[in-house]
Motif scaffolding. Sequence first.
Motif, PDB file in Angstrom:
ATOM      1  N   THR A 160      68.933 112.967  -5.772  1.00  0.00           N
ATOM      2  CA  THR A 160      67.646 113.424  -5.248  1.00  0.00           C
ATOM      3  C   THR A 160      66.591 112.325  -5.342  1.00  0.00           C
ATOM      4  OG1 THR A 160      68.194 115.670  -5.945  1.00  0.00           O
ATOM      5  CG2 THR A 160      65.902 115.228  -5.427  1.00  0.00           C
ATOM      6  N   ALA A 161      66.577 111.620  -6.455  1.00  0.00           N
ATOM      7  CA  ALA A 161      65.626 110.517  -6.612  1.00  0.00           C
ATOM      8  C   ALA A 161      65.891 109.419  -5.596  1.00  0.00           C
ATOM      9  CB  ALA A 161      65.702 109.966  -8.033  1.00  0.00           C
ATOM     10  N   LEU A 162      67.150 109.114  -5.334  1.00  0.00           N
ATOM     11  CA  LEU A 162      67.498 108.100  -4.337  1.00  0.00           C
ATOM     12  C   LEU A 162      67.077 108.539  -2.937  1.00  0.00           C
ATOM     13  CD1 LEU A 162      68.830 105.393  -3.743  1.00  0.00           C
ATOM     14  CD2 LEU A 162      70.992 106.623  -3.497  1.00  0.00           C
ATOM     15  N   LYS A 163      67.255 109.809  -2.627  1.00  0.00           N
ATOM     16  CA  LYS A 163      66.825 110.320  -1.328  1.00  0.00           C
ATOM     17  C   LYS A 163      65.309 110.209  -1.168  1.00  0.00           C
ATOM     18  CE  LYS A 163      70.606 113.588  -0.868  1.00  0.00           C
ATOM     19  NZ  LYS A 163      70.989 115.007  -0.870  1.00  0.00           N
ATOM     20  N   LEU A 164      64.579 110.514  -2.223  1.00  0.00           N
ATOM     21  CA  LEU A 164      63.124 110.377  -2.165  1.00  0.00           C
ATOM     22  C   LEU A 164      62.715 108.925  -1.943  1.00  0.00           C
ATOM     23  CD1 LEU A 164      62.087 112.754  -5.069  1.00  0.00           C
ATOM     24  CD2 LEU A 164      61.504 113.036  -2.656  1.00  0.00           C
ATOM     25  N   LEU A 165      63.363 107.997  -2.627  1.00  0.00           N
ATOM     26  CA  LEU A 165      63.045 106.578  -2.449  1.00  0.00           C
ATOM     27  C   LEU A 165      63.414 106.095  -1.053  1.00  0.00           C
ATOM     28  CD1 LEU A 165      64.079 105.195  -5.938  1.00  0.00           C
ATOM     29  CD2 LEU A 165      61.770 105.496  -5.038  1.00  0.00           C
ATOM     30  N   LEU A 166      64.497 106.608  -0.488  1.00  0.00           N
ATOM     31  CA  LEU A 166      64.860 106.244   0.887  1.00  0.00           C
ATOM     32  C   LEU A 166      63.835 106.763   1.891  1.00  0.00           C
ATOM     33  CD1 LEU A 166      68.740 106.679   0.932  1.00  0.00           C
ATOM     34  CD2 LEU A 166      67.430 104.575   1.222  1.00  0.00           C
ATOM     35  N   VAL A 167      63.348 107.964   1.673  1.00  0.00           N
ATOM     36  CA  VAL A 167      62.299 108.492   2.554  1.00  0.00           C
ATOM     37  C   VAL A 167      61.063 107.603   2.494  1.00  0.00           C
ATOM     38  CG1 VAL A 167      60.676 110.408   2.833  1.00  0.00           C
ATOM     39  CG2 VAL A 167      63.095 110.873   2.528  1.00  0.00           C
ATOM     40  N   TRP A 168      60.680 107.194   1.294  1.00  0.00           N
ATOM     41  CA  TRP A 168      59.524 106.301   1.155  1.00  0.00           C
ATOM     42  C   TRP A 168      59.772 104.976   1.861  1.00  0.00           C
ATOM     43  CZ3 TRP A 168      58.361 102.635  -3.272  1.00  0.00           C
ATOM     44  CH2 TRP A 168      57.077 102.089  -3.131  1.00  0.00           C
ATOM     45  N   PHE A 169      60.979 104.425   1.721  1.00  0.00           N
ATOM     46  CA  PHE A 169      61.314 103.163   2.369  1.00  0.00           C
ATOM     47  C   PHE A 169      61.215 103.283   3.894  1.00  0.00           C
ATOM     48  CE2 PHE A 169      64.656 100.440   4.238  1.00  0.00           C
ATOM     49  CZ  PHE A 169      64.113  99.211   3.909  1.00  0.00           C
ATOM     50  N   PHE A 170      61.728 104.368   4.454  1.00  0.00           N
ATOM     51  CA  PHE A 170      61.656 104.543   5.902  1.00  0.00           C
ATOM     52  C   PHE A 170      60.219 104.768   6.377  1.00  0.00           C
ATOM     53  CE2 PHE A 170      66.268 105.824   5.575  1.00  0.00           C
ATOM     54  CZ  PHE A 170      66.730 104.642   6.125  1.00  0.00           C
ATOM     55  N   VAL A 171      59.408 105.418   5.580  1.00  0.00           N
ATOM     56  CA  VAL A 171      57.996 105.581   5.923  1.00  0.00           C
ATOM     57  C   VAL A 171      57.287 104.227   5.899  1.00  0.00           C
ATOM     58  CG1 VAL A 171      55.801 106.563   5.136  1.00  0.00           C
ATOM     59  CG2 VAL A 171      57.820 107.997   5.248  1.00  0.00           C
ATOM     60  N   LEU A 172      57.610 103.365   4.949  1.00  0.00           N
ATOM     61  CA  LEU A 172      57.026 102.027   4.901  1.00  0.00           C
ATOM     62  C   LEU A 172      57.358 101.237   6.163  1.00  0.00           C
ATOM     63  CD1 LEU A 172      57.713 100.886   1.228  1.00  0.00           C
ATOM     64  CD2 LEU A 172      55.500 101.339   2.255  1.00  0.00           C
ATOM     65  N   ILE A 173      58.617 101.289   6.571  1.00  0.00           N
ATOM     66  CA  ILE A 173      59.029 100.553   7.763  1.00  0.00           C
ATOM     67  C   ILE A 173      58.356 101.114   9.010  1.00  0.00           C
ATOM     68  CG2 ILE A 173      61.006 100.061   9.262  1.00  0.00           C
ATOM     69  CD1 ILE A 173      62.694  99.870   6.737  1.00  0.00           C
ATOM     70  N   SER A 174      58.399 102.419   9.185  1.00  0.00           N
ATOM     71  CA  SER A 174      57.810 103.009  10.386  1.00  0.00           C
ATOM     72  C   SER A 174      56.295 102.838  10.410  1.00  0.00           C
ATOM     73  CB  SER A 174      58.183 104.487  10.492  1.00  0.00           C
ATOM     74  OG  SER A 174      57.618 105.218   9.430  1.00  0.00           O
ATOM     75  N   SER A 175      55.662 102.859   9.265  1.00  0.00           N
ATOM     76  CA  SER A 175      54.218 102.658   9.204  1.00  0.00           C
ATOM     77  C   SER A 175      53.839 101.249   9.633  1.00  0.00           C
ATOM     78  CB  SER A 175      53.726 102.933   7.788  1.00  0.00           C
ATOM     79  OG  SER A 175      52.364 102.646   7.682  1.00  0.00           O
ATOM     80  N   ALA A 176      54.609 100.261   9.211  1.00  0.00           N
ATOM     81  CA  ALA A 176      54.314  98.880   9.599  1.00  0.00           C
ATOM     82  C   ALA A 176      54.462  98.693  11.108  1.00  0.00           C
ATOM     83  CB  ALA A 176      55.239  97.930   8.849  1.00  0.00           C
ATOM     84  N   PHE A 177      55.525  99.222  11.674  1.00  0.00           N
ATOM     85  CA  PHE A 177      55.719  99.091  13.121  1.00  0.00           C
ATOM     86  C   PHE A 177      54.649  99.835  13.904  1.00  0.00           C
ATOM     87  CE2 PHE A 177      60.298  98.188  12.114  1.00  0.00           C
ATOM     88  CZ  PHE A 177      60.268  96.886  12.588  1.00  0.00           C
TER      89      PHE A 177
END
Length: 104
Positions: A63-80
């Motif tokens: 669950t913690a890894l899934k939360l960190l992956l969601v944050w990572f994808f939000v970081l990428i999409s936010s930058a683009f």
Amino acid sequence: MSPLDFLSAAFLFGGGAFCLAGTVGVLRFPDVYCRLHALTKVDNLGLGLVVVGLALQSGSWATALKLLLVWFFVLISSAFTCQLIARAALRGRGAAPWGGRREP
């Protein structure tokens, strides 16, 4: 309450405070570029703190890894998304950055 609960609450409140500061920046800054900066930088940090607080409270590593992956994808999409909005503002409306001149 355990020390882990206090640490998690501190991360959650800190994340909420950063998200609130980003929202105030979006409402108060003078142009689209300053607003985008507030939105992408501050809200991503706020989301990161919230994710860390939730990961501390999660029951499993998965669950913690899934939360960190969601944050990572939000970081990428936010930058683009930020880059695309800034480019559209500069090209479409010719919006010069606040206090600066637009290059030809």
